[in-house]
Design an enzyme around this catalytic site. Structure first.
Site, PDB file in Angstrom:
ATOM      1  N   ILE A  17       0.829  -1.270  -0.071  1.00 27.87           N
ATOM      2  CA  ILE A  17      -0.001  -0.105  -0.184  1.00 27.87           C
ATOM      3  C   ILE A  17       0.968   1.337   0.102  1.00 27.87           C
ATOM      4  O   ILE A  17       0.551   2.212  -0.756  1.00 27.87           O
ATOM      5  CB  ILE A  17      -0.979  -0.001   1.086  1.00 27.87           C
ATOM      6  CG1 ILE A  17      -1.918  -1.005   1.236  1.00 27.87           C
ATOM      7  CG2 ILE A  17      -1.667   1.367   1.307  1.00 27.87           C
ATOM      8  CD1 ILE A  17      -2.791  -1.050   0.040  1.00 27.87           C
ATOM      9  N   ALA A  18       1.937   1.200   0.714  1.00 27.22           N
ATOM     10  CA  ALA A  18       2.748   2.376   0.884  1.00 27.22           C
ATOM     11  C   ALA A  18       3.386   2.673  -0.223  1.00 27.22           C
ATOM     12  O   ALA A  18       3.597   3.845  -1.033  1.00 27.22           O
ATOM     13  CB  ALA A  18       3.983   1.951   1.855  1.00 27.22           C
ATOM     14  N   SER A  38      11.326   2.220   8.477  1.00 24.76           N
ATOM     15  CA  SER A  38      10.885   0.599   8.553  1.00 24.76           C
ATOM     16  C   SER A  38      11.884  -0.004   9.661  1.00 24.76           C
ATOM     17  O   SER A  38      12.825   0.553  10.087  1.00 24.76           O
ATOM     18  CB  SER A  38      11.128  -0.185   7.191  1.00 24.76           C
ATOM     19  OG  SER A  38      10.904  -1.485   7.453  1.00 24.76           O
ATOM     20  N   ARG A  39      11.288  -0.902  10.230  1.00 28.76           N
ATOM     21  CA  ARG A  39      12.008  -1.740  11.393  1.00 28.76           C
ATOM     22  C   ARG A  39      13.113  -2.313  10.755  1.00 28.76           C
ATOM     23  O   ARG A  39      14.129  -2.508  11.540  1.00 28.76           O
ATOM     24  CB  ARG A  39      11.235  -2.529  12.164  1.00 28.76           C
ATOM     25  CG  ARG A  39      10.018  -2.119  13.028  1.00 28.76           C
ATOM     26  CD  ARG A  39      10.393  -1.060  13.959  1.00 28.76           C
ATOM     27  NE  ARG A  39       9.109  -0.806  14.800  1.00 28.76           N
ATOM     28  CZ  ARG A  39       9.109   0.437  15.443  1.00 28.76           C
ATOM     29  NH1 ARG A  39      10.206   1.084  15.595  1.00 28.76           N
ATOM     30  NH2 ARG A  39       8.108   0.598  16.055  1.00 28.76           N
ATOM     31  N   TYR A  60      10.627   4.306  13.511  1.00 33.89           N
ATOM     32  CA  TYR A  60       9.316   5.230  13.538  1.00 33.89           C
ATOM     33  C   TYR A  60       9.787   6.476  14.059  1.00 33.89           C
ATOM     34  O   TYR A  60       9.437   7.435  13.744  1.00 33.89           O
ATOM     35  CB  TYR A  60       8.120   4.574  13.556  1.00 33.89           C
ATOM     36  CG  TYR A  60       7.830   3.310  12.946  1.00 33.89           C
ATOM     37  CD1 TYR A  60       8.200   2.933  11.554  1.00 33.89           C
ATOM     38  CD2 TYR A  60       7.215   2.137  13.868  1.00 33.89           C
ATOM     39  CE1 TYR A  60       7.876   1.811  10.967  1.00 33.89           C
ATOM     40  CE2 TYR A  60       6.761   1.093  12.815  1.00 33.89           C
ATOM     41  CZ  TYR A  60       7.236   0.778  11.651  1.00 33.89           C
ATOM     42  OH  TYR A  60       7.065   0.056  10.989  1.00 33.89           O
ATOM     43  N   HIS A  81      -1.772   1.081  14.257  1.00 31.39           N
ATOM     44  CA  HIS A  81      -2.249   2.294  13.688  1.00 31.39           C
ATOM     45  C   HIS A  81      -2.621   3.336  14.874  1.00 31.39           C
ATOM     46  O   HIS A  81      -2.077   4.398  14.756  1.00 31.39           O
ATOM     47  CB  HIS A  81      -3.503   2.021  12.833  1.00 31.39           C
ATOM     48  CG  HIS A  81      -3.499   1.348  11.650  1.00 31.39           C
ATOM     49  ND1 HIS A  81      -4.277   1.201  10.796  1.00 31.39           N
ATOM     50  CD2 HIS A  81      -2.299   0.920  11.070  1.00 31.39           C
ATOM     51  CE1 HIS A  81      -3.974   0.548   9.776  1.00 31.39           C
ATOM     52  NE2 HIS A  81      -2.701   0.538   9.703  1.00 31.39           N
ATOM     53  N   LYS A  99      -6.594   2.749   6.904  1.00 31.28           N
ATOM     54  CA  LYS A  99      -7.697   2.200   7.269  1.00 31.28           C
ATOM     55  C   LYS A  99      -7.497   0.529   7.828  1.00 31.28           C
ATOM     56  O   LYS A  99      -6.713   0.190   7.075  1.00 31.28           O
ATOM     57  CB  LYS A  99      -9.162   2.229   6.407  1.00 31.28           C
ATOM     58  CG  LYS A  99      -9.093   1.256   5.176  1.00 31.28           C
ATOM     59  CD  LYS A  99      -9.737   1.874   4.014  1.00 31.28           C
ATOM     60  CE  LYS A  99      -8.824   2.933   3.229  1.00 31.28           C
ATOM     61  NZ  LYS A  99      -7.473   1.998   2.952  1.00 31.28           N
ATOM     62  N   ASP A 180      -9.919  -5.711   7.376  1.00 32.62           N
ATOM     63  CA  ASP A 180      -9.302  -5.427   6.238  1.00 32.62           C
ATOM     64  C   ASP A 180      -9.986  -4.786   4.953  1.00 32.62           C
ATOM     65  O   ASP A 180      -9.607  -4.218   4.370  1.00 32.62           O
ATOM     66  CB  ASP A 180      -8.417  -6.808   5.902  1.00 32.62           C
ATOM     67  CG  ASP A 180      -7.218  -6.447   4.799  1.00 32.62           C
ATOM     68  OD1 ASP A 180      -6.052  -5.861   5.416  1.00 32.62           O
ATOM     69  OD2 ASP A 180      -7.391  -6.429   3.642  1.00 32.62           O
TER      70      ASP A 180
END
Length: 325
Positions: A17-18, A38-39, A60, A81, A99, A180
């Site tokens: 999605i990113a 990102s981790r 983050y 989130h 979302k 989802d």
């Protein structure tokens, strides 16, 4: 912020999605990706290079502390989130959060309260709300073009292989059909008909307690919505809005519709409205508009809209016995 300055974006959670969102940001001259996180350090570096971004953080918190970032797009798994949005806003960042904004209504309230307390813009990333087709159809429905709306039919379904695992089947990350993708048809029913008087929902689960498919009937004073979400089967993914004087059908897949058809007086009228990029551009433009006008919420998808939808989802979650603990 000066109106001629670009809005500077930070992106966290660098999955599919990113990538789609970042692709669309590149289409907007008013947007600039200045930091990603990102981790996984290598993943951050790879993503940053792909989008010509000079900062790729492996935490983050480091991105939240970056003074060059105006707004953070949060595309991490569902379970994070709420906390990440709150941390970002506490750091003075505006937030666009994927979302569902949270896995519980109380967390949704905390997120909105944080936005108000810190005077930071917050919006749940319901990109479908800003698509030209959806905006135009909602306007037609509100104007009574199809008379009184009596029926909404919408679904979101696809087949995912449970054997391959992944986030969709991970209970700890808020997987399953309802959170989802079920939020999409619920969103459509909400913007068209509002808060239902009654909800009836049934689900089919896997052995780990994830809802594989969920069917929902929403009862209104003089209308009904028949909604469905599945990660184990497919559907035509058209959306139907029927009133006393006509019907509108949003093109499939309706949540990214590039047009719709109006059926009225025994005649079909086809409307084509192509999207800019995948369509994430429009929600980004809405964020820019709100930030430039010092608004902490959108008038098209407000804090209250997100809270209303979260409350509806919470009721369904409780009714079907879904738990992430």
């Amino acid at each position: 912020m000066e109106n001629n300055n670009k809005i500077k974006w930070g992106i966290i959670g660098l999955g599919n999605i990113a990538n789609q969102f970042a692709d669309d940001l590149l289409l907007l001259e008013e947007a600039e990706i200045v930091a990603v996180a990102s981790r996984n350090k290598d993943k951050a570096a790879e993503f940053a290079k792909k989008y010509n971004c000079h900062k790729g953080y492996d935490s983050y918190e480091a991105l939240f502390a970056d003074a060059s970032v105006d707004i953070v797009y949060i595309a991490t798994p569902h379970d994070s989130h709420a906390e990440l949005s709150i941390k970002a806003m506490q750091s003075g960042k505006h937030v666009l959060c994927e979302k569902p904004m949270s896995l519980s209504y109380p967390d949704a309230i905390r997120m909105i309260e944080t936005s108000i307390k810190h005077n930071t813009f917050f919006m749940e990333a319901f990109w479908t709300r800003f698509l030209p087709s959806v905006k135009e159809v909602l306007e037609k429905v509100n104007k009574g073009i199809i008379g009184e709306l009596r029926y909404v039919k919408a679904d979101f379904a696809f087949y995912a292989d449970e054997k391959q695992g992944g986030r969709l089947f991970n209970k700890n990350q808020g997987g399953g059909a309802l959170f989802d993708i079920g939020v999409y048809p619920l969103f459509l029913s909400y913007i068209m008909l509002g808060i239902p008087k009654e909800i009836i929902a049934k689900s089919i689960y896997n052995a780990n307690g994830i809802d594989l498919q969920t069917a929902m009937v929403l009862q209104y004073e003089s209308a009904q919505a028949i909604l469905h979400a599945s990660i184990v089967s497919e559907s035509d993914m058209k959306a139907t809005l029927s009133g006393t004087e006509g019907t509108i059908v949003l093109n499939a897949p309706w949540f990214v519709a590039d047009g719709y058809s109006l059926f009225k007086d025994n005649h079909e009228t086809v409307f084509s409205l192509s999207n800019l990029g995948k369509g994430y551009t429009y929600e980004a433009m809405e964020c820019h508009k709100c930030i430039r006008n010092n608004r902490i919420e959108s008038q098209l998808w407000s804090h209250q809209n997100s809270l209303d939808l979260s409350r509806i989802v919470e009721e369904i979650k409780n009714q079907i016995g879904l738990s992430f603990s």
